[in-house]
Each structure stands twice: as C-alpha cells, then as structure tokens.
Design a protein around this motif. Sequence first.
Motif, PDB file in Angstrom:
ATOM      1  N   VAL A 221       0.879  -1.173   0.000  1.00  0.00           N
ATOM      2  CA  VAL A 221       0.000   0.000   0.000  1.00  0.00           C
ATOM      3  C   VAL A 221       0.921   1.229   0.000  1.00  0.00           C
ATOM      4  N   ASN A 225      -1.079   6.677  -1.527  1.00  0.00           N
ATOM      5  CA  ASN A 225      -2.464   6.222  -1.740  1.00  0.00           C
ATOM      6  C   ASN A 225      -3.223   6.203  -0.422  1.00  0.00           C
ATOM      7  N   ASN A 228      -4.283   9.581   0.480  1.00  0.00           N
ATOM      8  CA  ASN A 228      -5.317  10.149  -0.393  1.00  0.00           C
ATOM      9  C   ASN A 228      -6.724   9.729   0.002  1.00  0.00           C
ATOM     10  N   ARG A 276      -8.821   3.660   5.917  1.00  0.00           N
ATOM     11  CA  ARG A 276      -7.872   2.838   5.177  1.00  0.00           C
ATOM     12  C   ARG A 276      -8.389   1.410   4.961  1.00  0.00           C
ATOM     13  N   LEU A 279      -8.499  -0.020   1.521  1.00  0.00           N
ATOM     14  CA  LEU A 279      -7.263  -0.477   0.874  1.00  0.00           C
ATOM     15  C   LEU A 279      -6.760  -1.799   1.446  1.00  0.00           C
TER      16      LEU A 279
END
Length: 353
Positions: A221, A225, A228, A276, A279
Amino acid sequence: MTSFVIKIPCSSANIGPGFDVIGLALSLHLDLHVTVEAKPSSQLPFNCAITYEDQSKSVEQISLDPEVNLITRVALYVLRCHDQRAFPVETKVHIVNPIPLGRGLGSSGTAVVAGVMLGNEVGKLGLSKERLLDYCLMIERHPDNVAASLFGGFVGTYLNELKPEDVARKEIPLSEVLPAPAGGVDTGIRPPAPPMAIGHYRKFNWAPEIKAIAIIPNFVVPTANARNVLPQTYSRADVVFNLQRAALLPAALGSSPPDPDMIFLAMQDKVHQPYRKTLIPGLTEILQFMTPATQPGLLGICLSGAGPTILALATDRFTEIADRIIAQFASNDISCQWKLLEPAHDGATVTYN
Ligand SMILES: Nc1ncnc2c1ncn2[C@@H]1O[C@H](COP(=O)(O)OP(=O)(O)OP(=O)(O)O)[C@@H](O)[C@H]1O
Ligand SMILES: N[C@@H](CCO)C(=O)O
C-alpha cells in the motif's frame, strides 16, 4: 581508504491514535556499508557505485543509479546544499535492506534517514541529528517515521510554527528538493536548504515487557495512496476521541507492568484506520476480533503506519497472536509473514571500521 557502516532502524508510525505524531523505532535495520577510496578505479556517475542486497523479498527493483536511488539522491541533496556537487572520489555504497517496501514499516523514512546520514558522513559536514531531521522533513513531510528512525525509541513528534518566509521554504515542491534525474549531467543548481528547526521530538518510556509483532501482508500500500483516502476535515467528536487516547498512550506504554485494558483502549483511532479499510481487506475485523480479554498476552492492535502491516503489542503468546491475525487475513485470501520485533532505542548510528 575510509570505511564505515550506517545502521538505521525501521519504524512503525501512529500506534493507533497518534497519526503523523507518534513513532516507534523497531529492531529491523537497513545497513549501508560505505567505502571511500582516494584513488578512482573508473569513471563513476557522481563518483558513486551502489550495490543492493534485498533481504526483504520485495518485488520492486531498487535503482542502482545514484541520481535515482532514494538513499543516494537524498545524500546528494544534503551535499549540494553544502556546495559539494557529487560524492567524494570514489564512494561505494553497499545497501543491505531487510525492510519490506511499502508495507507500513517506514521503509521510505528509513531510506531518507540513511541518505541524510550518508551525505553528512561522506561530506564531513558535522551536522547534528537535530539539523539532519530538518533535511529529512524537506523530503518526508510527516515527522513520525523519520524522527523514530533517526533518534530511536518511542517518540512523540511535532512541527514548529515557522515564520512566513520559512513556511514558503518548507513547502517548496519535492521536485525542487529532489530534482528529476538529469541523465548523469550535473545541472549545477543549488537546492533549497531547509529552514532551521522544522520539527522536534520527545522520547517516551517504553515498558520492557512489551514486544511488537509485525504481521506483514504480501501486498503493497503506497503511503501516498493511503493518505489520499483520508478526509480533509474531521468531526469534533472524532478529533476529541483521538486526543483522549493519544494523551494516554505514552503513559500506558511506558508503565510497568503494562495494563492491557488501558493499552487496548489507548490504541484506538478514528482519524486514519477507518478510512484505510478500503485499501486493506478485512482491516476493521482484524482490529476488533480479539482483545486482552479474549487473547492472553495481547495488549493492543493497530495499523502500522499507512499499512498494510498490522502491529500487535504483546507480552507473550506471540506465535498464537500472529497466527490468529494471519488466519483473519487468510479468510480474505491474503498471505502474510510475521516478525517479532523490539524497540530500537539507539536510532541511526555510524561505526567506522
Ligand atoms: N532502501 C530503499 N532504497 C531505495 N528506495 C527505497 C528504499 N526503501 C523504500 N524506498 C522507496 O520508498 C517506497 C515505499 O515508501 P512508502 O512511503 O510508500 O512506504 P513505507 O515507507 O514502506 O510505509 P509507511 O510510510 O506506511 O511506513 C518504495 O516503493 C521505494 O520506492
Ligand atoms: N503518519 C503517516 C505514516 C506513514 O508511514 C501516515 O499514517 O500516513
């Protein structure tokens, strides 16, 4: 010939509620074996030859071009701020890296610290670690990972409120600090040196009984990212929730014997982990499925840095705890490796042979 070894610990940032504030240096070290030979044996770009030993089993190929490799690029930045355009003739840097890349164990922060230490040493600049932190913060702009790797131990960090002219210097785009490689050609441009005293840290106690289990999934990860997906603004309730826990965390992890319920509570977060989960499959469940009441030895669980690594703090039953978290990941078809780590209290060190 001069030869020395620079050793830098990896780090886990945030430890739950301390987003961009709290960091913990851990006992997995990046090593640079450096030799400087007074006589050139061949024409090297920027007088530097890199070799890289990957002990992390990462798929990413690390560049051996001194203008591209993050460590030597950062070293060149520090040197050029001091009017040294290249490495001294002839510098050989052998990098031994066991830190998995892009997994939440601060590999980039460790590499940035390695770079500033390398520049300081080969340039004989004599900069203090406090000043080197300024250089790190021009590149990695959150202080939690780099301060932990540089100074070692369990740290709280903060950025100073700078004068307006210094704010402008600190916010200079990264592309001006680390310009794009110019194909081996020295552009002669002097990069912007950092303002003085951008960031600071304070070391906290760490109870010696507490060990860190890092469960490292087999996917990357990128931190960019994972930043973001975070919101621009937060509710007052969520901010107060994190402040309450972040204020408890140093006392909870520094008290011996550790109080598992206090630590579990103090490691809760509403600022980054909930966002998160998009992800990291299964993240919400992994952070909640066991507690000190249901798993002896466990103290707390959080995302390590920006993830996907999970950090479980524990006093014993390490294999059992790791196996349970690995099984949770497996239910989402994700395989993991795990490591039992300890705080690295020394931070970055240089040893001359
Ligand atoms: N030893 C190294 N040498 C050169 N480049 C490195 C090295 N270590 C990390 N990097 C660069 O940093 C990138 C990973 O940075 P990133 O911030 O995404 O993750 P991380 O630092 O491992 O995790 P986190 O910041 O969440 O703890 C790698 O993809 C690589 O480009
Ligand atoms: N505090 C940073 C650490 C990244 O390693 C983040 O969570 O994005």
